[in-house]
Design a protein around this motif. Structure first.
Motif, PDB file in Angstrom:
ATOM      1  N   GLU A  39       0.819  -1.211   0.000  1.00 42.78           N
ATOM      2  CA  GLU A  39       0.000   0.000   0.000  1.00 42.78           C
ATOM      3  C   GLU A  39       0.857   1.266   0.000  1.00 42.78           C
ATOM      4  O   GLU A  39       0.504   2.273  -0.623  1.00 42.78           O
ATOM      5  CB  GLU A  39      -0.922  -0.012   1.222  1.00 42.78           C
ATOM      6  CG  GLU A  39      -1.958   1.088   1.231  1.00 42.78           C
ATOM      7  CD  GLU A  39      -3.120   0.815   0.277  1.00 42.78           C
ATOM      8  OE1 GLU A  39      -3.837   1.764  -0.065  1.00 42.78           O
ATOM      9  OE2 GLU A  39      -3.289  -0.357  -0.120  1.00 42.78           O
ATOM     10  N   TYR A  40       1.995   1.239   0.694  1.00 42.44           N
ATOM     11  CA  TYR A  40       2.819   2.435   0.853  1.00 42.44           C
ATOM     12  C   TYR A  40       4.083   2.393  -0.008  1.00 42.44           C
ATOM     13  O   TYR A  40       5.031   3.127   0.253  1.00 42.44           O
ATOM     14  CB  TYR A  40       3.206   2.607   2.329  1.00 42.44           C
ATOM     15  CG  TYR A  40       2.072   3.119   3.190  1.00 42.44           C
ATOM     16  CD1 TYR A  40       1.984   4.460   3.548  1.00 42.44           C
ATOM     17  CD2 TYR A  40       1.078   2.257   3.630  1.00 42.44           C
ATOM     18  CE1 TYR A  40       0.955   4.927   4.335  1.00 42.44           C
ATOM     19  CE2 TYR A  40       0.029   2.707   4.422  1.00 42.44           C
ATOM     20  CZ  TYR A  40      -0.032   4.049   4.765  1.00 42.44           C
ATOM     21  OH  TYR A  40      -1.058   4.507   5.536  1.00 42.44           O
ATOM     22  N   LYS A  41       4.060   1.569  -1.026  1.00 43.94           N
ATOM     23  CA  LYS A  41       5.259   1.396  -1.854  1.00 43.94           C
ATOM     24  C   LYS A  41       5.711   2.694  -2.492  1.00 43.94           C
ATOM     25  O   LYS A  41       6.911   2.998  -2.556  1.00 43.94           O
ATOM     26  CB  LYS A  41       4.991   0.334  -2.919  1.00 43.94           C
ATOM     27  CG  LYS A  41       6.197   0.008  -3.762  1.00 43.94           C
ATOM     28  CD  LYS A  41       5.891  -1.118  -4.745  1.00 43.94           C
ATOM     29  CE  LYS A  41       7.111  -1.478  -5.562  1.00 43.94           C
ATOM     30  NZ  LYS A  41       6.810  -2.580  -6.526  1.00 43.94           N
ATOM     31  N   ASN A  42       4.766   3.503  -2.960  1.00 45.25           N
ATOM     32  CA  ASN A  42       5.111   4.741  -3.679  1.00 45.25           C
ATOM     33  C   ASN A  42       4.599   5.981  -2.944  1.00 45.25           C
ATOM     34  O   ASN A  42       4.297   6.997  -3.564  1.00 45.25           O
ATOM     35  CB  ASN A  42       4.541   4.706  -5.096  1.00 45.25           C
ATOM     36  CG  ASN A  42       5.113   3.564  -5.923  1.00 45.25           C
ATOM     37  OD1 ASN A  42       6.323   3.362  -5.952  1.00 45.25           O
ATOM     38  ND2 ASN A  42       4.237   2.816  -6.584  1.00 45.25           N
ATOM     39  N   HIS A  43       4.498   5.888  -1.631  1.00 44.90           N
ATOM     40  CA  HIS A  43       3.990   7.025  -0.858  1.00 44.90           C
ATOM     41  C   HIS A  43       5.003   8.177  -0.908  1.00 44.90           C
ATOM     42  O   HIS A  43       6.207   7.958  -0.743  1.00 44.90           O
ATOM     43  CB  HIS A  43       3.745   6.602   0.588  1.00 44.90           C
ATOM     44  CG  HIS A  43       2.870   7.550   1.343  1.00 44.90           C
ATOM     45  ND1 HIS A  43       3.330   8.746   1.860  1.00 44.90           N
ATOM     46  CD2 HIS A  43       1.539   7.487   1.660  1.00 44.90           C
ATOM     47  CE1 HIS A  43       2.335   9.371   2.470  1.00 44.90           C
ATOM     48  NE2 HIS A  43       1.237   8.636   2.372  1.00 44.90           N
ATOM     49  N   PRO A  44       4.536   9.423  -1.108  1.00 40.58           N
ATOM     50  CA  PRO A  44       5.483  10.537  -1.267  1.00 40.58           C
ATOM     51  C   PRO A  44       6.216  10.929   0.018  1.00 40.58           C
ATOM     52  O   PRO A  44       7.342  11.441  -0.048  1.00 40.58           O
ATOM     53  CB  PRO A  44       4.576  11.690  -1.749  1.00 40.58           C
ATOM     54  CG  PRO A  44       3.202  11.321  -1.266  1.00 40.58           C
ATOM     55  CD  PRO A  44       3.141   9.831  -1.310  1.00 40.58           C
ATOM     56  N   ASN A  45       5.600  10.727   1.196  1.00 41.69           N
ATOM     57  CA  ASN A  45       6.197  11.200   2.444  1.00 41.69           C
ATOM     58  C   ASN A  45       6.653  10.090   3.381  1.00 41.69           C
ATOM     59  O   ASN A  45       7.408  10.348   4.322  1.00 41.69           O
ATOM     60  CB  ASN A  45       5.194  12.085   3.198  1.00 41.69           C
ATOM     61  CG  ASN A  45       4.794  13.307   2.388  1.00 41.69           C
ATOM     62  OD1 ASN A  45       5.627  13.937   1.750  1.00 41.69           O
ATOM     63  ND2 ASN A  45       3.500  13.614   2.398  1.00 41.69           N
ATOM     64  N   LEU A  46       6.168   8.865   3.141  1.00 50.67           N
ATOM     65  CA  LEU A  46       6.495   7.753   4.027  1.00 50.67           C
ATOM     66  C   LEU A  46       7.180   6.640   3.249  1.00 50.67           C
ATOM     67  O   LEU A  46       6.666   6.194   2.228  1.00 50.67           O
ATOM     68  CB  LEU A  46       5.222   7.197   4.700  1.00 50.67           C
ATOM     69  CG  LEU A  46       4.357   8.209   5.478  1.00 50.67           C
ATOM     70  CD1 LEU A  46       3.102   7.520   5.983  1.00 50.67           C
ATOM     71  CD2 LEU A  46       5.148   8.807   6.632  1.00 50.67           C
ATOM     72  N   GLN A  47       8.329   6.232   3.729  1.00 51.15           N
ATOM     73  CA  GLN A  47       9.053   5.126   3.102  1.00 51.15           C
ATOM     74  C   GLN A  47       9.090   3.936   4.063  1.00 51.15           C
ATOM     75  O   GLN A  47       9.550   4.069   5.195  1.00 51.15           O
ATOM     76  CB  GLN A  47      10.481   5.548   2.747  1.00 51.15           C
ATOM     77  CG  GLN A  47      10.544   6.656   1.705  1.00 51.15           C
ATOM     78  CD  GLN A  47      11.977   7.069   1.397  1.00 51.15           C
ATOM     79  OE1 GLN A  47      12.919   6.586   2.031  1.00 51.15           O
ATOM     80  NE2 GLN A  47      12.151   7.954   0.430  1.00 51.15           N
ATOM     81  N   ILE A  48       8.585   2.784   3.604  1.00 50.56           N
ATOM     82  CA  ILE A  48       8.530   1.591   4.451  1.00 50.56           C
ATOM     83  C   ILE A  48       9.288   0.463   3.781  1.00 50.56           C
ATOM     84  O   ILE A  48       9.116   0.197   2.588  1.00 50.56           O
ATOM     85  CB  ILE A  48       7.072   1.151   4.710  1.00 50.56           C
ATOM     86  CG1 ILE A  48       6.283   2.291   5.378  1.00 50.56           C
ATOM     87  CG2 ILE A  48       7.030  -0.088   5.591  1.00 50.56           C
ATOM     88  CD1 ILE A  48       4.844   1.940   5.654  1.00 50.56           C
ATOM     89  N   SER A  49      10.124  -0.199   4.544  1.00 46.48           N
ATOM     90  CA  SER A  49      10.874  -1.345   4.031  1.00 46.48           C
ATOM     91  C   SER A  49      11.091  -2.346   5.167  1.00 46.48           C
ATOM     92  O   SER A  49      10.776  -2.066   6.325  1.00 46.48           O
ATOM     93  CB  SER A  49      12.221  -0.884   3.460  1.00 46.48           C
ATOM     94  OG  SER A  49      13.004  -0.265   4.479  1.00 46.48           O
ATOM     95  N   LEU A  50      11.610  -3.507   4.829  1.00 44.92           N
ATOM     96  CA  LEU A  50      11.947  -4.497   5.851  1.00 44.92           C
ATOM     97  C   LEU A  50      13.155  -4.016   6.642  1.00 44.92           C
ATOM     98  O   LEU A  50      14.135  -3.524   6.073  1.00 44.92           O
ATOM     99  CB  LEU A  50      12.258  -5.843   5.207  1.00 44.92           C
ATOM    100  CG  LEU A  50      11.102  -6.542   4.487  1.00 44.92           C
ATOM    101  CD1 LEU A  50      11.606  -7.816   3.812  1.00 44.92           C
ATOM    102  CD2 LEU A  50       9.982  -6.883   5.464  1.00 44.92           C
ATOM    103  N   TYR A  51      13.073  -4.167   7.948  1.00 38.96           N
ATOM    104  CA  TYR A  51      14.196  -3.787   8.801  1.00 38.96           C
ATOM    105  C   TYR A  51      15.288  -4.854   8.701  1.00 38.96           C
ATOM    106  O   TYR A  51      15.023  -6.047   8.828  1.00 38.96           O
ATOM    107  CB  TYR A  51      13.744  -3.643  10.251  1.00 38.96           C
ATOM    108  CG  TYR A  51      14.888  -3.444  11.221  1.00 38.96           C
ATOM    109  CD1 TYR A  51      15.504  -2.210  11.353  1.00 38.96           C
ATOM    110  CD2 TYR A  51      15.350  -4.513  11.999  1.00 38.96           C
ATOM    111  CE1 TYR A  51      16.550  -2.030  12.237  1.00 38.96           C
ATOM    112  CE2 TYR A  51      16.404  -4.335  12.882  1.00 38.96           C
ATOM    113  CZ  TYR A  51      16.995  -3.090  13.003  1.00 38.96           C
ATOM    114  OH  TYR A  51      18.044  -2.913  13.864  1.00 38.96           O
TER     115      TYR A  51
END
Length: 531
Positions: A482-494
């Motif tokens: 859902e947040y793969k291309n979010h402009p302000n939030l970057q989410i990835s595996l830690y």
């Protein structure tokens, strides 16, 4: 069957006989509160030891108001038939001398139990006293010092009323006449007898099922009664200690019996059993596990068992104990008709036609019934239909072996703990790392951002980074997508090697050292040479 201070002592011999014949015991406990708002909130980031330390504070703050025990035994000569004797014990902390416990009520817990008809009068007015071993030691020391007064079991006005009533009766009574003071039991019975004997030299008292019996006697016969049997001081001491111990007497019977103990989501139950009847909870998590395993060598948590088989056998996903019981007793269970037959004991027939969810005795009965149904289901799955004609409980225990001493843990870094050895490594979904542009964002704001999509536990990592953890793999996948291309939030595996500040710092230092080493090498190679 309900048991309170008025009939507890008379029930002990029957309970001992049931334990002697039992195959296992179902357990459920109701509390005055679950988790204190002032204690630290538990989190999926917590190790079992951290979870224990946080929860330990709440266990010390709240108390037990009802314990349910359902004693199951197989019927001799009738294969795969069990009888359950289910009891509700209403408890109230011992009040004696220096022992005057403080505990809290949590409004939500009171409201919840009220909704299901909990009798707070029995808890507050007729609760069976109890204490742990440390408190018993203090009481014995207090008695040896001559402090026999029981604090607040009866106030001065009540004592005065009793003495006045007996005194008026004595004026008209003849020798050997008797009167009964009904509704007095436990500590009150001990204290009333002590006070009356001290105040009136021509009476003798006895404790009977109907209450305290007062008999008019001559003073010489009174002297004879006091000196004819064992040393009176020693007898009274033991009577006082026995009355003060209350339910702890039965707890020790349960410990000595070493029967398998069955519960549902029972970690809080075990913590309270340790704290209230054995010893104050130790600071060491490992010591707590060792103590519980020593007290009850075989523990099975049906929450842990059913959570596991739901995935494998594709049952409807339910977690509530009543729903689990209903599913296993429906046509959704392919072994429902061939499974064990469960009957209620003659003196415990309340639940034959009546469902009483969240009444401790009823839930204890459900725990035991779910265990038998699940064990039969697993046994038939492993060995097929031909091997389940005549079964013993030991066969059920064999098939349940992978679940023995594995207790479910709510919201922690691991889904369960192992009471008889090292805990298993976590099988939680991977930790996610969130990077935001603004350093002023709070953990609560991050939580609210995702709460409509799924539930995450949030922990700040750096000024503009947060760690996210959920207990569902699908939630982790959906958020990454859902947040793969979010402009302000970057989410990835830690990844520890990639995101840990220590590793990052070490890599930077190594990079700097390597750079300076390369520069020195270059300068050394092309610099002027002396001949």
């Amino acid at each position: 069957m309900d048991v309170d201070a008025s009939n507890f002592k008379q029930s002990l011999s029957r309970l001992q006989d049931l334990l002697d014949d039992a195959d296992f015991v179902g357990l459920d406990i109701e509390f005055t509160g679950l988790r204190s708002n002032s204690s630290q909130q538990i989190s999926l980031f917590d190790s079992p030891s951290e979870w224990y330390q946080k929860t330990r504070q709440s266990i010390q703050q709240f108390t037990i108001c009802q314990i349910g025990l359902s004693v199951f035994y197989s019927v001799e000569g009738e294969p795969n038939k069990y009888v359950a004797h289910s009891y509700n014990f209403f408890l109230f902390p011992t009040t004696f001398g220096i022992l005057d416990s403080e505990f809290s009520f949590q409004a939500s817990s009171v409201q919840f139990l009220n909704q299901y008809g909990f009798d707070y009068n029995k808890f507050l007015k007729k609760g069976i006293p109890y204490m742990n071993e440390e408190q018993e030691k203090k009481i014995r020391q207090s008695i040896l010092r001559g402090n026999w007064r029981v604090r607040s079991s009866l106030d001065k006005d009540q004592i005065k009323v009793v003495i006045d009533k007996v005194t008026r009766w004595l004026d008209l009574a003849e020798e050997d006449d008797r009167m009964t003071l009904p509704g007095i039991y436990g500590f009150q019975a001990v204290e009333v007898q002590m006070v009356l004997r001290q105040a009136l030299p021509n009476i003798w008292t006895m404790l009977r099922d109907e209450g305290v019996v007062v008999k008019k006697v001559s003073e010489p016969y009174r002297w004879y009664l006091e000196n004819a049997s064992c040393d009176q001081m020693r007898c009274w001491r033991e009577e006082i200690v026995l009355s003060a111990r209350g339910f702890s007497v039965f707890f020790q019977m349960l410990v000595r019996a070493k029967k398998p103990l069955i519960g549902h989501n029972m970690m809080m139950d075990l913590l309270h059993l340790h704290e209230k009847f054995f010893k104050p909870l130790p600071e060491s998590y490992d010591e707590f596990k060792q103590n519980i395993h020593s007290l009850f060598p075989v523990i099975i948590d049906t929450k842990n068992v059913t959570k596991d088989i739901w995935k494998e056998l594709r049952f409807p996903r339910v977690s509530n104990l009543s729903e689990v019981y209903d599913v296993l007793n429906s046509d959704l269970n392919p072994t429902n008709n061939s499974g064990p037959e469960i009957m209620h004991g003659r003196d415990c027939e309340k639940y034959v036609e009546t469902k009483c969810p969240h009444e401790a005795g009823y839930d204890a009965f459900l725990c035991g019934s779910v265990l038998l149904k699940v064990a039969h289901l697993l046994l038939e799955k492993v060995y097929g239909n031909d091997s389940v004609d005549e079964l013993t409980f030991s066969q059920y225990l064999d098939v349940l072996e992978p679940y023995v001493n594995q207790v479910n843990l709510i919201r922690a870094g691991v889904p369960k703990i192992n009471l008889s050895g090292p805990d298993y490594p976590s099988i939680r979904p991977p930790v996610l790392i969130l990077t935001v542009k603004s350093p002023e964002v709070t953990e609560h704001q991050v939580y609210r951002e995702f709460q409509n999509l799924c539930k995450f536990d949030v922990r700040r990592f750096t000024a503009n980074q947060f760690l996210l953890l959920t207990n569902k793999f699908k939630d982790a996948r959906s958020v990454l997508k859902e947040y793969k291309n979010h402009p302000n939030l970057q989410i990835s595996l830690y990844r520890y090697w990639k995101h840990s500040p220590n590793i990052t710092c070490l890599l930077r230092v190594c990079g700097i050292i390597t750079t300076w080493a390369a520069i020195a090498l270059v300068l050394g190679r092309f610099g002027p040479r002396l001949h």
